[in-house]
Design a protein around this motif. Structure first.
Motif, short mmCIF file in Angstrom:
data_model
loop_
_atom_site.label_atom_id
_atom_site.label_comp_id
_atom_site.label_asym_id
_atom_site.label_seq_id
_atom_site.Cartn_x
_atom_site.Cartn_y
_atom_site.Cartn_z
N THR A 106 25.04 -20.47 32.71
CA THR A 106 24.45 -19.49 34.00
C THR A 106 25.04 -18.00 33.82
O THR A 106 25.15 -17.56 34.71
CB THR A 106 24.91 -20.35 35.36
OG1 THR A 106 26.22 -20.66 35.27
CG2 THR A 106 24.12 -21.45 35.22
N SER A 107 25.68 -17.91 32.59
CA SER A 107 26.27 -16.27 32.39
C SER A 107 25.49 -15.24 32.90
O SER A 107 26.19 -14.36 33.50
CB SER A 107 26.55 -16.46 30.90
OG SER A 107 25.82 -16.57 30.07
N ARG A 108 24.08 -15.51 32.80
CA ARG A 108 23.53 -14.13 32.98
C ARG A 108 23.56 -14.01 34.54
O ARG A 108 23.69 -12.90 34.98
CB ARG A 108 22.09 -14.26 32.88
CG ARG A 108 21.14 -13.27 32.86
CD ARG A 108 19.90 -13.07 32.00
NE ARG A 108 19.19 -11.71 32.29
CZ ARG A 108 18.15 -11.30 31.53
NH1 ARG A 108 17.84 -12.17 30.57
NH2 ARG A 108 17.43 -10.27 31.72
N CYS A 109 23.41 -15.22 35.41
CA CYS A 109 23.46 -15.02 36.85
C CYS A 109 24.70 -14.53 37.05
O CYS A 109 24.83 -13.89 38.11
CB CYS A 109 22.97 -16.51 37.32
SG CYS A 109 23.08 -16.59 39.02
N GLY A 111 26.81 -12.73 35.41
CA GLY A 111 26.82 -11.22 35.08
C GLY A 111 26.28 -10.39 36.00
O GLY A 111 26.80 -9.31 36.49
N VAL A 112 25.00 -10.77 36.75
CA VAL A 112 24.37 -10.10 37.89
C VAL A 112 25.38 -10.26 38.91
O VAL A 112 25.43 -9.07 39.83
CB VAL A 112 22.86 -10.60 38.19
CG1 VAL A 112 22.38 -10.03 39.28
CG2 VAL A 112 22.12 -10.43 36.91
N GLU A 117 28.91 -7.25 42.84
CA GLU A 117 29.99 -7.03 43.63
C GLU A 117 30.74 -5.75 43.42
O GLU A 117 31.54 -5.23 44.17
CB GLU A 117 31.05 -8.20 42.92
CG GLU A 117 30.64 -9.56 43.24
CD GLU A 117 31.64 -10.74 42.53
OE1 GLU A 117 32.39 -10.17 41.76
OE2 GLU A 117 31.34 -11.98 42.82
N LYS A 118 30.43 -4.81 42.31
CA LYS A 118 30.92 -3.64 42.38
C LYS A 118 30.46 -2.80 43.33
O LYS A 118 30.79 -1.49 43.67
CB LYS A 118 30.67 -3.04 41.10
CG LYS A 118 31.35 -3.78 39.73
CD LYS A 118 30.92 -3.21 38.36
CE LYS A 118 31.38 -3.99 37.38
NZ LYS A 118 31.12 -3.45 36.00
N CYS A 136 22.89 -0.33 43.68
CA CYS A 136 23.22 -1.26 42.51
C CYS A 136 21.45 -1.48 41.81
O CYS A 136 21.45 -1.59 40.61
CB CYS A 136 23.51 -2.46 43.07
SG CYS A 136 23.73 -3.78 41.92
N ILE A 137 20.54 -1.73 42.70
CA ILE A 137 19.37 -1.97 41.88
C ILE A 137 18.83 -0.93 41.09
O ILE A 137 18.31 -1.02 39.85
CB ILE A 137 18.08 -2.21 43.02
CG1 ILE A 137 18.45 -3.67 43.65
CG2 ILE A 137 16.80 -2.46 42.27
CD1 ILE A 137 18.60 -4.76 42.73
N ASP A 138 19.35 0.50 41.62
CA ASP A 138 18.91 1.64 40.86
C ASP A 138 19.62 1.50 39.70
O ASP A 138 19.08 2.08 38.58
CB ASP A 138 19.14 2.82 41.69
CG ASP A 138 18.08 3.17 42.92
OD1 ASP A 138 17.08 2.50 42.90
OD2 ASP A 138 18.55 3.76 43.96
#
Length: 326
Positions: A106-109, A111-112, A117-118, A136-138
């Motif tokens: 589940t590393s990709r999840c 990672g997102v 969190e930033k 964040c989306i941008d």
């Protein structure tokens, strides 16, 4: 989701998620996260040698037998018995025909989540959360647009002896996929077609290494539909032809691959609203959204500026709609 359901799902093994997946997506294959499995093996068993063997059978193309753990004295442990019952959810031998695009965890999840969190934290109110989440989306869309631009304009160097096939593939695949495929081409160079036989409209090629025939793979090829399937089933599980299939393509002097993953895969994508996205459009959209957001923050602070901006925007919108209607 346009009445489409996922075909593959990876989770950490939570029982409530498992129940929901089986209920809502009965046709999806549920895979257990490799990282969580190794972590749980370490915590529940505490035997490094057993964990190493467990990892080998989980990532390799082997079928495990519960008797194999007898030497470690954990044959009757509940966790071992439970994992053996669930082996169809983590053993590569059972999963290799299921499409997971190379993902085992589940590393990709995760990672997102680390990216989000930033930008957001628990102290934000709803308005602040939406503002920061949009930023964040941008950021994610901008990074994706940059990757698309690099892929479209990038020209990788050829590194194998199958230059014509490699060059045609570079025009079909994205850069990241092409670099993975280059390694497959390198491995294909050490293989050869050992035997072939005709069965109806299919030709079965037996492919093996130059130095040995102890381990062979069988590639089924149909000349009529230009269809090929390999016994390793890597293309079904990963999405990229394997070295065995490439060996057959070279043997038959075929220098092009099916265009399933192309650089322009996103250009023709159309969402339910009918709007078409590509890298350039996505970049322009992101820029306009950023400028309009700044404009809105300034204009809303003064009534005259607000009225002026509103009128200008409405007139511009009306003009564009009229032009599109012509």
């Amino acid at each position: 989701m346009n009445e489409k359901a996922p075909v593959s799902i990876i989770t950490d093994g939570d029982s409530s998620m498992k129940f929901t997946i089986e209920k809502e997506f009965p046709n999806a294959h549920h895979r257990l996260c490799a990282w969580h499995l190794i972590y749980n093996a370490t915590c529940n068993i505490g035997k490094p040698q057993l964990t190493s063997m467990f990892k080998k059978y989980m990532l390799g193309d082997y079928e495990i037998d519960v008797e194999m753990v007898e030497e470690f004295g954990v044959k009757n442990k509940n966790w071992i018995l439970d994992m053996y019952k669930k082996r169809h959810s983590w053993e590569t031998a059972h999963i290799r025909r299921k499409f997971f695009a190379g993902f085992r965890a589940t590393s990709r999840c995760e990672g997102v989540n680390s990216i989000i969190e930033k930008y957001v934290n628990s102290r934000y109110n709803l308005v602040e959360f939406i503002q920061h989440f949009n930023q964040c989306i941008d950021h994610i869309r901008w990074k994706e647009a940059q990757a698309d631009l690099t892929s479209v304009n990038g020209k990788p160097s050829m590194q194998t002896c199958f230059e014509q096939l490699e060059r045609s593939t570079a025009n079909v695949y994205t850069l990241s996929i092409f670099y993975m495929f280059q390694q497959i081409l390198v491995r294909a160079a050490s293989m050869k077609v050992i035997n072939m036989r005709q069965i109806g409209s299919y030709v079965i090629y037996s492919v093996g290494l130059d130095c040995t025939t102890n381990e062979m793979w069988h590639v089924f090829f149909c000349d009529i539909e230009m269809e090929f399937n390999c016994s390793c089933m890597r293309v079904e599980s990963f999405g990229i032809p394997c070295e065995h299939t490439v060996c057959v393509l070279v043997h038959k002097d075929i220098d092009e691959l099916p265009r399933s993953l192309t650089k322009t895969a996103k250009v023709g994508f159309q969402n339910p609203t009918g709007f078409r996205w590509d890298s350039l459009m996505l970049s322009q959209y992101s820029c306009l959204m950023d400028w309009f957001r700044q404009l809105a923050n300034i204009a809303c602070q003064d009534n005259e500026r607000f009225i002026f901006t509103r009128e200008m925007t409405m007139n511009l919108l009306k003009q564009f709609k009229e032009e599109d209607a012509i």
